[in-house]
Write a protein that holds these residues in place. Structure first.
Motif, PDB file in Angstrom:
ATOM      1  N   HIS A 125       0.854  -1.183   0.000  1.00 31.06           N
ATOM      2  CA  HIS A 125       0.000   0.000   0.000  1.00 31.06           C
ATOM      3  C   HIS A 125       0.891   1.235   0.000  1.00 31.06           C
ATOM      4  O   HIS A 125       1.908   1.277   0.700  1.00 31.06           O
ATOM      5  CB  HIS A 125      -0.923   0.020   1.224  1.00 31.06           C
ATOM      6  CG  HIS A 125      -2.033  -0.947   1.096  1.00 31.06           C
ATOM      7  ND1 HIS A 125      -3.203  -0.651   0.461  1.00 31.06           N
ATOM      8  CD2 HIS A 125      -2.149  -2.228   1.499  1.00 31.06           C
ATOM      9  CE1 HIS A 125      -3.996  -1.687   0.479  1.00 31.06           C
ATOM     10  NE2 HIS A 125      -3.377  -2.678   1.108  1.00 31.06           N
ATOM     11  N   VAL A 126       0.514   2.223  -0.796  1.00 27.54           N
ATOM     12  CA  VAL A 126       1.268   3.464  -0.880  1.00 27.54           C
ATOM     13  C   VAL A 126       0.307   4.634  -0.727  1.00 27.54           C
ATOM     14  O   VAL A 126      -0.884   4.512  -0.988  1.00 27.54           O
ATOM     15  CB  VAL A 126       2.049   3.589  -2.204  1.00 27.54           C
ATOM     16  CG1 VAL A 126       3.111   2.522  -2.306  1.00 27.54           C
ATOM     17  CG2 VAL A 126       1.130   3.528  -3.388  1.00 27.54           C
ATOM     18  N   ARG A 127       0.849   5.751  -0.314  1.00 28.09           N
ATOM     19  CA  ARG A 127       0.043   6.953  -0.159  1.00 28.09           C
ATOM     20  C   ARG A 127       0.733   8.083  -0.910  1.00 28.09           C
ATOM     21  O   ARG A 127       1.916   8.333  -0.720  1.00 28.09           O
ATOM     22  CB  ARG A 127      -0.084   7.295   1.329  1.00 28.09           C
ATOM     23  CG  ARG A 127      -0.903   8.508   1.611  1.00 28.09           C
ATOM     24  CD  ARG A 127      -1.117   8.727   3.093  1.00 28.09           C
ATOM     25  NE  ARG A 127       0.120   8.592   3.840  1.00 28.09           N
ATOM     26  CZ  ARG A 127       0.195   8.093   5.071  1.00 28.09           C
ATOM     27  NH1 ARG A 127      -0.873   7.693   5.692  1.00 28.09           N
ATOM     28  NH2 ARG A 127       1.343   8.020   5.685  1.00 28.09           N
ATOM     29  N   VAL A 128      -0.032   8.756  -1.757  1.00 30.82           N
ATOM     30  CA  VAL A 128       0.456   9.913  -2.487  1.00 30.82           C
ATOM     31  C   VAL A 128      -0.366  11.098  -2.015  1.00 30.82           C
ATOM     32  O   VAL A 128      -1.592  11.016  -1.925  1.00 30.82           O
ATOM     33  CB  VAL A 128       0.292   9.733  -4.014  1.00 30.82           C
ATOM     34  CG1 VAL A 128       0.774  10.962  -4.758  1.00 30.82           C
ATOM     35  CG2 VAL A 128       1.035   8.486  -4.488  1.00 30.82           C
ATOM     36  N   GLU A 129       0.306  12.208  -1.722  1.00 30.96           N
ATOM     37  CA  GLU A 129      -0.387  13.398  -1.228  1.00 30.96           C
ATOM     38  C   GLU A 129      -0.108  14.580  -2.144  1.00 30.96           C
ATOM     39  O   GLU A 129       1.012  14.774  -2.599  1.00 30.96           O
ATOM     40  CB  GLU A 129       0.097  13.748   0.180  1.00 30.96           C
ATOM     41  CG  GLU A 129      -0.532  15.026   0.718  1.00 30.96           C
ATOM     42  CD  GLU A 129       0.029  15.437   2.073  1.00 30.96           C
ATOM     43  OE1 GLU A 129      -0.434  16.448   2.604  1.00 30.96           O
ATOM     44  OE2 GLU A 129       0.920  14.749   2.592  1.00 30.96           O
ATOM     45  N   ASN A 130      -1.136  15.381  -2.395  1.00 29.18           N
ATOM     46  CA  ASN A 130      -0.967  16.662  -3.069  1.00 29.18           C
ATOM     47  C   ASN A 130      -0.537  17.645  -1.987  1.00 29.18           C
ATOM     48  O   ASN A 130      -1.354  18.098  -1.202  1.00 29.18           O
ATOM     49  CB  ASN A 130      -2.269  17.111  -3.739  1.00 29.18           C
ATOM     50  CG  ASN A 130      -2.127  18.457  -4.415  1.00 29.18           C
ATOM     51  OD1 ASN A 130      -1.076  19.083  -4.388  1.00 29.18           O
ATOM     52  ND2 ASN A 130      -3.203  18.910  -5.013  1.00 29.18           N
ATOM     53  N   ALA A 131       0.731  17.951  -1.944  1.00 31.47           N
ATOM     54  CA  ALA A 131       1.276  18.798  -0.872  1.00 31.47           C
ATOM     55  C   ALA A 131       1.602  20.197  -1.376  1.00 31.47           C
ATOM     56  O   ALA A 131       2.507  20.856  -0.870  1.00 31.47           O
ATOM     57  CB  ALA A 131       2.515  18.140  -0.279  1.00 31.47           C
ATOM     58  N   ASP A 132       0.854  20.670  -2.372  1.00 30.83           N
ATOM     59  CA  ASP A 132       1.142  21.953  -2.987  1.00 30.83           C
ATOM     60  C   ASP A 132      -0.131  22.789  -3.066  1.00 30.83           C
ATOM     61  O   ASP A 132      -1.224  22.253  -3.227  1.00 30.83           O
ATOM     62  CB  ASP A 132       1.694  21.719  -4.400  1.00 30.83           C
ATOM     63  CG  ASP A 132       2.211  22.995  -5.018  1.00 30.83           C
ATOM     64  OD1 ASP A 132       3.184  23.554  -4.479  1.00 30.83           O
ATOM     65  OD2 ASP A 132       1.648  23.422  -6.027  1.00 30.83           O
ATOM     66  N   THR A 133       0.003  24.102  -2.959  1.00 32.35           N
ATOM     67  CA  THR A 133      -1.158  24.992  -2.990  1.00 32.35           C
ATOM     68  C   THR A 133      -1.327  25.699  -4.332  1.00 32.35           C
ATOM     69  O   THR A 133      -2.141  26.614  -4.435  1.00 32.35           O
ATOM     70  CB  THR A 133      -1.061  26.046  -1.870  1.00 32.35           C
ATOM     71  OG1 THR A 133       0.137  26.796  -2.047  1.00 32.35           O
ATOM     72  CG2 THR A 133      -1.094  25.400  -0.503  1.00 32.35           C
ATOM     73  N   SER A 134      -0.619  25.287  -5.352  1.00 35.29           N
ATOM     74  CA  SER A 134      -0.721  25.936  -6.662  1.00 35.29           C
ATOM     75  C   SER A 134      -2.000  25.500  -7.378  1.00 35.29           C
ATOM     76  O   SER A 134      -2.768  24.674  -6.889  1.00 35.29           O
ATOM     77  CB  SER A 134       0.491  25.586  -7.518  1.00 35.29           C
ATOM     78  OG  SER A 134       0.389  24.258  -7.964  1.00 35.29           O
ATOM     79  N   ASP A 135      -2.205  26.056  -8.574  1.00 35.68           N
ATOM     80  CA  ASP A 135      -3.360  25.680  -9.386  1.00 35.68           C
ATOM     81  C   ASP A 135      -3.167  24.345 -10.099  1.00 35.68           C
ATOM     82  O   ASP A 135      -4.083  23.860 -10.748  1.00 35.68           O
ATOM     83  CB  ASP A 135      -3.655  26.767 -10.423  1.00 35.68           C
ATOM     84  CG  ASP A 135      -4.225  28.020  -9.783  1.00 35.68           C
ATOM     85  OD1 ASP A 135      -4.780  27.929  -8.673  1.00 35.68           O
ATOM     86  OD2 ASP A 135      -4.112  29.088 -10.403  1.00 35.68           O
ATOM     87  N   TYR A 136      -1.991  23.774 -10.007  1.00 33.02           N
ATOM     88  CA  TYR A 136      -1.729  22.486 -10.630  1.00 33.02           C
ATOM     89  C   TYR A 136      -2.180  21.377  -9.691  1.00 33.02           C
ATOM     90  O   TYR A 136      -1.903  21.400  -8.501  1.00 33.02           O
ATOM     91  CB  TYR A 136      -0.250  22.330 -10.977  1.00 33.02           C
ATOM     92  CG  TYR A 136       0.160  23.261 -12.086  1.00 33.02           C
ATOM     93  CD1 TYR A 136       0.099  22.839 -13.405  1.00 33.02           C
ATOM     94  CD2 TYR A 136       0.581  24.555 -11.814  1.00 33.02           C
ATOM     95  CE1 TYR A 136       0.457  23.687 -14.435  1.00 33.02           C
ATOM     96  CE2 TYR A 136       0.939  25.411 -12.842  1.00 33.02           C
ATOM     97  CZ  TYR A 136       0.871  24.978 -14.144  1.00 33.02           C
ATOM     98  OH  TYR A 136       1.216  25.819 -15.164  1.00 33.02           O
ATOM     99  N   LYS A 137      -2.888  20.413 -10.239  1.00 30.15           N
ATOM    100  CA  LYS A 137      -3.433  19.306  -9.467  1.00 30.15           C
ATOM    101  C   LYS A 137      -2.625  18.044  -9.730  1.00 30.15           C
ATOM    102  O   LYS A 137      -1.787  17.991 -10.631  1.00 30.15           O
ATOM    103  CB  LYS A 137      -4.902  19.072  -9.826  1.00 30.15           C
ATOM    104  CG  LYS A 137      -5.758  20.333  -9.756  1.00 30.15           C
ATOM    105  CD  LYS A 137      -5.670  21.002  -8.403  1.00 30.15           C
ATOM    106  CE  LYS A 137      -6.497  22.285  -8.391  1.00 30.15           C
ATOM    107  NZ  LYS A 137      -6.247  23.091  -7.224  1.00 30.15           N
ATOM    108  N   VAL A 138      -2.891  16.997  -8.964  1.00 30.18           N
ATOM    109  CA  VAL A 138      -2.188  15.726  -9.105  1.00 30.18           C
ATOM    110  C   VAL A 138      -3.186  14.651  -9.547  1.00 30.18           C
ATOM    111  O   VAL A 138      -4.301  14.588  -9.031  1.00 30.18           O
ATOM    112  CB  VAL A 138      -1.525  15.314  -7.769  1.00 30.18           C
ATOM    113  CG1 VAL A 138      -0.858  13.955  -7.883  1.00 30.18           C
ATOM    114  CG2 VAL A 138      -0.524  16.368  -7.328  1.00 30.18           C
ATOM    115  N   VAL A 139      -2.762  13.842 -10.504  1.00 30.73           N
ATOM    116  CA  VAL A 139      -3.561  12.720 -10.983  1.00 30.73           C
ATOM    117  C   VAL A 139      -2.744  11.452 -10.754  1.00 30.73           C
ATOM    118  O   VAL A 139      -1.571  11.389 -11.128  1.00 30.73           O
ATOM    119  CB  VAL A 139      -3.880  12.863 -12.486  1.00 30.73           C
ATOM    120  CG1 VAL A 139      -4.626  11.645 -12.992  1.00 30.73           C
ATOM    121  CG2 VAL A 139      -4.670  14.127 -12.740  1.00 30.73           C
TER     122      VAL A 139
END
Length: 67
Positions: free
Chosen positions: A4-18
């Motif tokens: 099991h892995v966890r990926v986090e969006n740790a940024d406040t920019s307008d770019y998102k994570v997929v």
């Protein structure tokens, strides 16, 4: 072995994570996209259904938000 892995969006920019979860094809078949998780806001993390095995892998991408 399942990892099991966890990926986090740790940024406040307008770019998102997929996060794309792919299953490797068997006996020469094409790899198949199992599902996609969008991490659209800061601190968003993948669910518990995101994991790695010898036949599964992840592709993590950045996408911009249309203005």
């Amino acid at each position: 072995m399942t990892k099991h892995v966890r990926v986090e969006n740790a940024d406040t920019s307008d770019y998102k994570v997929v996060v794309e979860v792919w299953d490797k094809g068997q006996e020469g078949a094409e790899d198949k996209l199992a599902f996609v998780e969008n991490l659209d806001y800061p601190t968003a993390m993948t669910s518990s259904s995101v994991y790695l095995t010898s036949t599964r892998y992840l592709v993590i991408k950045e996408k911009s938000v249309a203005a």
